[in-house]
Write a protein that holds these residues in place. Sequence first.
Motif, PDB file in Angstrom:
ATOM      1  N   LYS A   1      12.833 101.680  36.783  1.00 16.66           N
ATOM      2  CA  LYS A   1      12.675 100.227  36.670  1.00 16.66           C
ATOM      3  C   LYS A   1      13.756  99.456  37.421  1.00 16.66           C
ATOM      4  N   TYR A   2      15.013  99.945  37.341  1.00 14.52           N
ATOM      5  CA  TYR A   2      16.134  99.180  37.879  1.00 14.52           C
ATOM      6  C   TYR A   2      16.819  99.810  39.088  1.00 14.52           C
ATOM      7  N   GLY A   3      16.480 101.060  39.385  1.00 13.00           N
ATOM      8  CA  GLY A   3      17.071 101.703  40.552  1.00 13.00           C
ATOM      9  C   GLY A   3      18.335 102.490  40.277  1.00 13.00           C
ATOM     10  N   TYR A   4      18.748 102.593  39.035  1.00 10.76           N
ATOM     11  CA  TYR A   4      19.931 103.384  38.671  1.00 10.76           C
ATOM     12  C   TYR A   4      19.725 103.965  37.280  1.00 10.76           C
ATOM     13  N   THR A   5      20.339 105.108  37.028  1.00  9.61           N
ATOM     14  CA  THR A   5      20.189 105.745  35.722  1.00  9.61           C
ATOM     15  C   THR A   5      20.999 104.993  34.674  1.00  9.61           C
ATOM     16  N   CYS A   6      20.729 105.277  33.431  1.00  9.13           N
ATOM     17  CA  CYS A   6      21.393 104.582  32.331  1.00  9.13           C
ATOM     18  C   CYS A   6      22.645 105.348  31.904  1.00  9.13           C
ATOM     19  N   SER A   7      23.787 104.798  32.225  1.00  6.05           N
ATOM     20  CA  SER A   7      25.039 105.460  31.856  1.00  6.05           C
ATOM     21  C   SER A   7      25.224 105.475  30.333  1.00  6.05           C
ATOM     22  N   SER A   8      24.671 104.493  29.631  1.00  9.33           N
ATOM     23  CA  SER A   8      24.786 104.473  28.165  1.00  9.33           C
ATOM     24  C   SER A   8      24.026 105.633  27.528  1.00  9.33           C
ATOM     25  N   ALA A   9      22.861 105.969  28.090  1.00 10.13           N
ATOM     26  CA  ALA A   9      22.096 107.108  27.572  1.00 10.13           C
ATOM     27  C   ALA A   9      22.861 108.408  27.811  1.00 10.13           C
ATOM     28  N   MET A  10      23.443 108.545  28.982  1.00 10.74           N
ATOM     29  CA  MET A  10      24.185 109.761  29.291  1.00 10.74           C
ATOM     30  C   MET A  10      25.472 109.845  28.471  1.00 10.74           C
ATOM     31  N   SER A  11      26.079 108.703  28.201  1.00 15.61           N
ATOM     32  CA  SER A  11      27.269 108.674  27.349  1.00 15.61           C
ATOM     33  C   SER A  11      26.900 109.060  25.918  1.00 15.61           C
ATOM     34  N   GLN A  12      25.745 108.581  25.450  1.00 19.23           N
ATOM     35  CA  GLN A  12      25.286 108.937  24.104  1.00 19.23           C
ATOM     36  C   GLN A  12      25.019 110.434  24.004  1.00 19.23           C
ATOM     37  N   LEU A  13      24.411 110.992  25.030  1.00 22.54           N
ATOM     38  CA  LEU A  13      24.162 112.430  25.035  1.00 22.54           C
ATOM     39  C   LEU A  13      25.480 113.203  24.985  1.00 22.54           C
ATOM     40  N   ALA A  14      26.457 112.769  25.753  1.00 21.75           N
ATOM     41  CA  ALA A  14      27.768 113.430  25.734  1.00 21.75           C
ATOM     42  C   ALA A  14      28.389 113.359  24.341  1.00 21.75           C
ATOM     43  N   ASP A  15      28.239 112.223  23.674  1.00 25.01           N
ATOM     44  CA  ASP A  15      28.758 112.085  22.308  1.00 25.01           C
ATOM     45  C   ASP A  15      28.053 113.041  21.351  1.00 25.01           C
ATOM     46  N   ILE A  16      26.728 113.127  21.459  1.00 22.34           N
ATOM     47  CA  ILE A  16      25.957 114.038  20.600  1.00 22.34           C
ATOM     48  C   ILE A  16      26.410 115.477  20.824  1.00 22.34           C
ATOM     49  N   GLU A  17      26.549 115.855  22.076  1.00 22.20           N
ATOM     50  CA  GLU A  17      26.970 117.232  22.391  1.00 22.20           C
ATOM     51  C   GLU A  17      28.380 117.507  21.880  1.00 22.20           C
ATOM     52  N   ALA A  18      29.263 116.518  21.977  1.00 20.59           N
ATOM     53  CA  ALA A  18      30.639 116.693  21.508  1.00 20.59           C
ATOM     54  C   ALA A  18      30.687 116.878  19.987  1.00 20.59           C
ATOM     55  N   VAL A  19      29.947 116.053  19.251  1.00 18.69           N
ATOM     56  CA  VAL A  19      29.932 116.197  17.792  1.00 18.69           C
ATOM     57  C   VAL A  19      29.296 117.533  17.408  1.00 18.69           C
ATOM     58  N   ALA A  20      28.248 117.909  18.091  1.00 24.57           N
ATOM     59  CA  ALA A  20      27.539 119.155  17.773  1.00 24.57           C
ATOM     60  C   ALA A  20      28.451 120.377  17.886  1.00 24.57           C
ATOM     61  N   THR A  21      29.398 120.355  18.800  1.00 23.78           N
ATOM     62  CA  THR A  21      30.284 121.513  18.973  1.00 23.78           C
ATOM     63  C   THR A  21      31.080 121.814  17.714  1.00 23.78           C
ATOM     64  N   ARG A  22      31.282 120.808  16.872  1.00 23.12           N
ATOM     65  CA  ARG A  22      32.035 121.036  15.624  1.00 23.12           C
ATOM     66  C   ARG A  22      31.271 121.923  14.656  1.00 23.12           C
ATOM     67  N   PHE A  23      29.957 122.034  14.841  1.00 24.44           N
ATOM     68  CA  PHE A  23      29.125 122.719  13.861  1.00 24.44           C
ATOM     69  C   PHE A  23      28.471 124.005  14.365  1.00 24.44           C
ATOM     70  N   TRP A  24      28.716 124.400  15.606  1.00 20.50           N
ATOM     71  CA  TRP A  24      28.046 125.581  16.153  1.00 20.50           C
ATOM     72  C   TRP A  24      28.285 126.820  15.303  1.00 20.50           C
ATOM     73  N   ASP A  25      29.455 126.935  14.713  1.00 19.09           N
ATOM     74  CA  ASP A  25      29.782 128.138  13.943  1.00 19.09           C
ATOM     75  C   ASP A  25      29.340 128.067  12.483  1.00 19.09           C
ATOM     76  N   SER A  26      28.754 126.937  12.093  1.00 16.70           N
ATOM     77  CA  SER A  26      28.270 126.793  10.717  1.00 16.70           C
ATOM     78  C   SER A  26      27.020 127.633  10.517  1.00 16.70           C
ATOM     79  N   GLU A  27      26.788 128.003   9.279  1.00 14.08           N
ATOM     80  CA  GLU A  27      25.583 128.762   8.964  1.00 14.08           C
ATOM     81  C   GLU A  27      24.399 127.805   8.839  1.00 14.08           C
TER      82      GLU A  27
END
Length: 95
Positions: free
Chosen positions: A58-84
């Motif tokens: 639509k605008y000619g550039y990707t959404c940096s906010s969406a990619m930042s949100q994904l990075a945040d989700i991935e960062a929080v998720a790393t805290r729980f990888w070893d959980s059962e």
Amino acid sequence: MPEMRFRVRWPDQSESLCYSPSLVIKDFFDAGQSYPLNEFVSRSREALGIASERVRQKYGYTCSSAMSQLADIEAVATRFWDSETPSVTVIEFIE
């Protein structure tokens, strides 16, 4: 482009308010549903990638906010990888 937020509950019962520049996130998650951690991260990656691509189309550039949100989700998720059997609950969508 209709943006939205969605609230999630992590395995430790903490909550995050997440952002999507598109309603496509609702195609990947249901409010009140819990998802295994790896599935939640995978679905988030795909949904936010599609949302960012829609912004690019639509605008000619990707959404940096969406990619930042994904990075945040991935960062929080790393805290729980070893959980059962960690899971993430999508609490609600906020439009």
